[in-house]
Scaffold this active site. Structure first.
Site, short mmCIF file in Angstrom:
data_model
loop_
_atom_site.label_atom_id
_atom_site.label_comp_id
_atom_site.label_asym_id
_atom_site.label_seq_id
_atom_site.Cartn_x
_atom_site.Cartn_y
_atom_site.Cartn_z
N ASP A 79 -9.53 3.34 10.00
CA ASP A 79 -8.80 2.88 8.82
C ASP A 79 -8.30 1.45 8.98
O ASP A 79 -8.13 0.94 10.08
CB ASP A 79 -7.60 3.79 8.59
CG ASP A 79 -6.72 3.84 9.81
OD1 ASP A 79 -7.26 4.13 10.91
OD2 ASP A 79 -5.51 3.55 9.70
N GLU A 80 -8.07 0.82 7.84
CA GLU A 80 -7.27 -0.38 7.74
C GLU A 80 -7.71 -1.53 8.64
O GLU A 80 -6.93 -2.10 9.40
CB GLU A 80 -5.78 -0.05 8.04
CG GLU A 80 -5.21 0.96 7.06
CD GLU A 80 -3.75 1.25 7.31
OE1 GLU A 80 -3.00 1.43 6.33
OE2 GLU A 80 -3.34 1.32 8.49
N VAL A 81 -8.99 -1.86 8.57
CA VAL A 81 -9.46 -3.06 9.26
C VAL A 81 -9.33 -4.23 8.29
O VAL A 81 -9.91 -4.18 7.21
CB VAL A 81 -10.94 -2.90 9.68
CG1 VAL A 81 -11.38 -4.08 10.51
CG2 VAL A 81 -11.14 -1.59 10.42
N LYS B 270 0.83 -1.19 0.00
CA LYS B 270 0.00 0.00 0.00
C LYS B 270 0.87 1.24 0.00
O LYS B 270 0.58 2.23 -0.67
CB LYS B 270 -0.88 -0.01 1.25
CG LYS B 270 -1.60 1.30 1.48
CD LYS B 270 -2.52 1.19 2.66
CE LYS B 270 -2.52 2.49 3.45
NZ LYS B 270 -3.22 2.35 4.70
#
Lengths: 703, 703
Positions: free
Chosen positions: A331-333, A9
């Site tokens: 964010d980002e689960v 990412k």
């Protein structure tokens, strides 16, 4: 949230950033063409309009300030702080007692108070007149006065016959109302003293939001009295007392800065679960996460007890943070704990939630109602934007202008952080040219553009700690501060760097430690403070980009953890080499002058000679410290570059064309030297290479 | 009290000091002859006994400490502070949680507690064993443990393969029980943050008394709730809250440091009278004194109301300061207000007081009874020693060893400050060789010598302020700390300087700002932080002695006042030029080697070349700042010295004798260059002169 939760990412993000920057540089070049040169004043951010007048105001040691018209403690504190800061900048024993209007060097006028709890979008404008006879500063309210006072401080400079400020007429107001700095205090703990110095610096460059990333997998950093196991088990003892946080908030408020807390949920939340495993979606038990990355633990969105906990928790937190905005991360689960939990699976079926994303949407919706009940607007990263969210939430974008534009078209407000990640170790100019209203945002209607509130510089702390964070943030954050305050067409990079240098020196006078701390770290690395040779090398290198550092770190020690010391050369040096920038400018100048510019050549020759000769001077230090072993090859490369550059210069001086085979050999060497050695980059390499390549054209160009 | 209340007295004092130093250097040379070379460890003060063993203890990032046996919060704080300091010195994220005895790198053992209120003469000894397997530190009580922990911190150093401490067996205890640093916070206000950093540094070098000179003509610096006009009218708003002072006392106590307050009376007390003129012997009204010197205002010793005031005042102050010693100053009363007051004259006749001195004796006697009533021992300067004083008072001597010896013969305890005035701008070696038991004190009986409790370094603040005071005190105070702690025969000046350099670097790692603050001041003076040339000059000069500065100040601006900025070159540079000391050593070495020592010559040539070439590099800065105008001739002289030294070196290399007329001319130039320019001294001049003079003998000496 983190810049670097996953390398893939991150690389995507980084490439995207580069594309954006090139796009911006092109558009900037176009936009800039008709612009007049920026005014030659050392003010940063550049004010909206500046008229430089004739003459100047001498600044005597009896400099005094009076408040005419409206006054309140906030305004008085600002005036007194100005006087003390003026004392620090001059060494004069300036009294901080306010004077009568008739006798003051500077007269301040505010029309009325600012909001008791500073609000987004308050008028921050001011008008400043400086003449030989005195200075006058007017603003609607104390916020504008504070900004104007910072402008006055930056105008004062030493001259051959005393301290003085140039005569100017300035009408100034910010382009964006949200000009933030986000500091991650979870991955490495940052002390209150350091936070306060950052607040001082933010005030100096007219930033107005301090965003604290207070919890993440690696630490929960604020005392909760409702849920004391949060900090007791989730922080290694490194957390802020509520009393300390209240003091910081008051300190920031006094300086026109809002404090927005972020408690990241439902992911990035392992540290919560060490004390309260029942909040999580997995079986537990949990330990504080020592590694960097994205991890599985996430809050359980299906249990009512989770929301009861969060309701009590948020109620407690809003009693500490008066700001009207409350950041829930979001964010980002990765959803792995949810997928592995049959009860959650059942719940999803029962509620017709078809994906983890829909489950998170359900969670965010519930949390938003709690935040809203406690009279706060919810802020979150891009991921929280899902159908049905009320229009008063704010999206903070790590994804970029496209994502913000999409939100704005739907009527949501947004702030940009993509492109403003200070821990990426990018040059200031790169951040400087990222514009919140560029790219997709430029295609928005004026009404939609108004929803873009501004941006935030972000300092993530995987690779910074209390002693290095200041040099990672300052002075580069000043370039972002200018982008968010000054008119869009203010884009002259040379002017920016000149003024950023002045701001950097000013910040040290005000007590910042971004330079002194680096010096102390270098001396510690060497084990002596006789480090001239190490400093010379340090100024020629800069850290590799954070993606390279991540890769190197993984190569060196498996998965990096928070226990890995940040005590190496890469941690001590400045993110951007000023020496390299100036050398590169001199090389460009020298080539552009067809090798006639003697001053540029003299600068180039001096630096190359220093670099060529430094390795032998550095040897005793290199042999003395295990921390310098990795630096030895970099020092050798610096010597090679210096020697190659000098040979090129000699060819040019002799009007000889360098032999092609020599050039080939040198270029190969330099390309090697330009590559990162570990996570250090010889920032001067490209300019040396340019010189060597030019030397083959020298004979042709000779007059 | 002040070092410099009168120029005449000061000169006398200074000459006396020089005589003492020469005497000491001679006796030191004699005493030193049979001594073994000092152990090559970087510990300062040098421990009483050191046995260096084989091997070393590696210091891993998991370094841990356990407390075996007796424990209390003070001991735990000390151990945790040690761990945090170790983190600062290594950059390791050292946890400050204490470990189990079985698993700790360092095991601490104390027998019992120290006194709840730290007392003079408590056992401060410790025994330290460091081996490859671990370290063990034993002491009777936490005070010794703290000192031993400081020794461990200083033993840890960077090595080619990691951080490590050499294997040692150390048995250590102080020579004197009173090892103080006195800071004048009256003439210029010093902030609490700066005081705390000084406490940190004191702890590092095992000093144990912080003496605060809290009131003088120029300011009353502590909040009184009984008599609030003391600070409200007597401080310009620059004073400590009682809560802040209590916090400082706790901070110091936690580090094994007592805090002794001084309120100077009956003279040096103008600042009291601004709010309470009725205390004085004159008609008033009063203003805060802005000048330096000895002034007429004095308390009225004849009115009972004076003693009632002091009784209430001292009662309040002892509720803040738990220390058993209370300093009442007592120095330098000129008696003019007393002589001019008929009522005082009447009182003296009625009480058969024949002189101002007897009147002061009456006052001191009354005050002593009050101090004593409040369960404190009175401390005062030499002047308080008058017939009939109880034997438990303590004399602090600005007059010297004769005065202390006289007191000791009468049975009074004393502490030496003569020779330890840090504001005199003398080299560390000069202070280092002043011994409390030299001179007249050496003739005392052993029992009388026991009455000499130690000494105090004194930092008077006529010419220092919050931003410069740290560089005036550190690292030179470490030399005085060693004199007061280490055995008398520890007198190797080279060893002292080597270790002082290590301590200086260590202190910066612990947060001291004696170097970084100087850098910031230089950048401010120049108006830029591109100051390499200015730093080069700054390292070659040092401040003239304070008597010269006083003279210069009076020439420049009439009587100096506290409003005169301390923002000049002389305020930014270090009190002692390390470059000059090292250059001088290289010249001595080169001459002693009959010009054969190539390393010494290379050092000499490099420095001379830098100096010769610096003036042109410095010109742009000199022309940019009014604060650098006075520096221009110094820079020119530096260039001349560099050129002369290089010519001499060329002669030597060519085995030619320099022409006598050249030599005469150069010596004349150098003698001129060696004189102070304003209050700056080119510290390198004597060594250059030595080289030039040697060059005339070079041909003769050539092999």
């Amino acid at each position: 949230m983190s810049a670097h939760s996953g390398t893939v990412k991150h690389v995507v993000h980084f490439v995207y950033l580069l594309v954006m920057v090139f796009a911006l540089i092109s558009s900037a070049a176009t936009a800039q063409a008709p612009q007049a040169p920026p005014p030659a004043i050392n003010v940063m951010p550049m004010p909206a309009t500046v008229t430089v007048g004739a003459g100047r105001l001498m600044v005597p040691k009896t400099f005094s300030v009076a408040i005419a018209g409206y006054s309140d403690p906030k305004l008085e504190h600002a005036a007194q702080r100005f006087l003390r800061d003026l004392g620090r900048q001059t060494g004069y024993f300036v009294s901080d007692r306010l004077a009568d209007v008739g006798h003051a060097t500077l007269v301040i006028h505010a029309d009325h108070r600012s909001e008791p709890i500073q609000d987004l979008g308050e008028d921050e404008s001011y008008v400043l007149d400086v003449s030989g006879a005195g200075a006058k500063l007017s603003a609607p309210n104390p916020l504008g006065v504070m900004h104007g006072l910072q402008t006055v401080l930056q105008l004062v400079d030493v001259t051959p016959d005393g301290y003085a400020a140039p005569a100017v007429h300035i009408e100034d107001s910010p382009r964006f109302p949200w000009r933030g700095l986000s500091i991650d205090v979870s991955r490495h703990f940052i002390t209150m003293a350091t936070l306060k110095r950052n607040v001082d610096a933010m005030a100096a460059v007219k930033m107005n939001v301090l965003h604290l990333h207070l919890s993440d997998d690696q630490g929960f950093r604020l005392e909760s009295k409702e849920f004391p196991k949060l900090q007791e088990r989730g922080s290694d003892g490194l957390y802020y007392l509520q009393s300390e946080m209240r003091e910081l908030i008051a300190y920031a408020s006094d300086r026109g800065i809002r404090v927005v807390p972020e408690f990241d949920m439902p992911g990035h939340s392992t540290a919560w679960f060490v004390g309260y495993p029942e909040l999580s979606s997995g079986p537990g038990p949990y330990q504080i996460e020592r590694r960097w990355g994205i991890f599985d633990p996430a809050m359980d969105p299906t249990r009512e007890s989770t929301y009861k906990f969060l309701d009590r928790f948020i109620a407690e937190m809003v009693s500490i943070f008066p700001d009207r905005y409350f950041h829930i991360g979001g964010d980002e689960v990765n959803g792995k704990q949810w997928d592995a939990n049959p009860k959650i699976h059942e719940f999803m079926q029962a509620h017709n939630l078809k994906s983890d994303q829909e489950l998170q949407q359900y969670f965010t919706d519930r949390v938003e109602k709690i935040v809203s009940k406690h009279r706060r607007f919810m802020v979150g990263w891009d991921e929280i934007l899902t159908p049905g969210m009320p229009k008063d939430i704010v999206i903070q974008s790590w994804r970029g202008q496209d994502s913000l534009a999409e939100a704005a078209r739907q009527g949501y407000r947004g702030i940009l952080s993509s492109g403003y990640y200070l821990d990426a170790m990018a040059p200031a100019a790169q951040h400087y040219l990222v514009d919140p209203l560029a790219g997709a945002d430029a295609t928005l209607t004026p009404a939609q553009q108004k929803l873009i509130l501004g941006g935030e510089a972000c300092m993530w702390e995987e690779f910074a700690s209390d002693e290095s964070v200041e040099s990672r943030i300052w002075p580069r954050a000043a370039a972002i501060a200018e982008r968010l305050w000054s008119p869009q067409q203010v884009q002259d990079v040379n002017s920016m760097y000149r003024r950023m240098g002045a701001v950097s020196a000013q910040l040290e006078e005000l007590g910042l430690m971004h330079r002194s701390s680096s010096e102390v770290m270098l001396a510690r690395i060497a084990g002596t403070d006789d480090i001239a040779a190490l400093q010379l090398l340090a100024r020629a290198v800069q850290p590799a980009s954070i993606t390279i550092r991540e890769t190197e770190a993984e190569k060196a020690g498996g998965i990096q953890t928070s226990d890995v010391p940040l005590n190496r050369m890469v941690d001590a040096i400045a993110p951007e080499s000023e020496d390299a920038r100036k050398f590169s400018a001199a090389v460009d100048q020298f080539i552009a002058s067809k090798f006639q510019d003697a001053a540029a050549e003299s600068h180039i020759r001096r630096k190359l000679t220093e670099w060529r000769d430094n390795d032998s001077a550095l040897q005793p230090l290199l042999q003395n410290s295990f921390l310098l072993q990795e630096v030895a090859p970099v020092s050798q490369n610096l010597a090679l570059l210096g020697a190659a550059g000098l040979q090129a210069l000699d060819c040019i001086d002799a009007r000889e064309t360098a032999p092609p085979e020599w050039k080939l050999q040198q270029v190969a060497m330099m390309q090697q030297a330009a590559k990162p050695t570990g996570d250090l980059v010889l920032a001067i390499a490209p300019a040396v290479q340019k010189l060597v390549e030019a030397s083959s054209a020298a004979a042709v160009a000779a007059p």
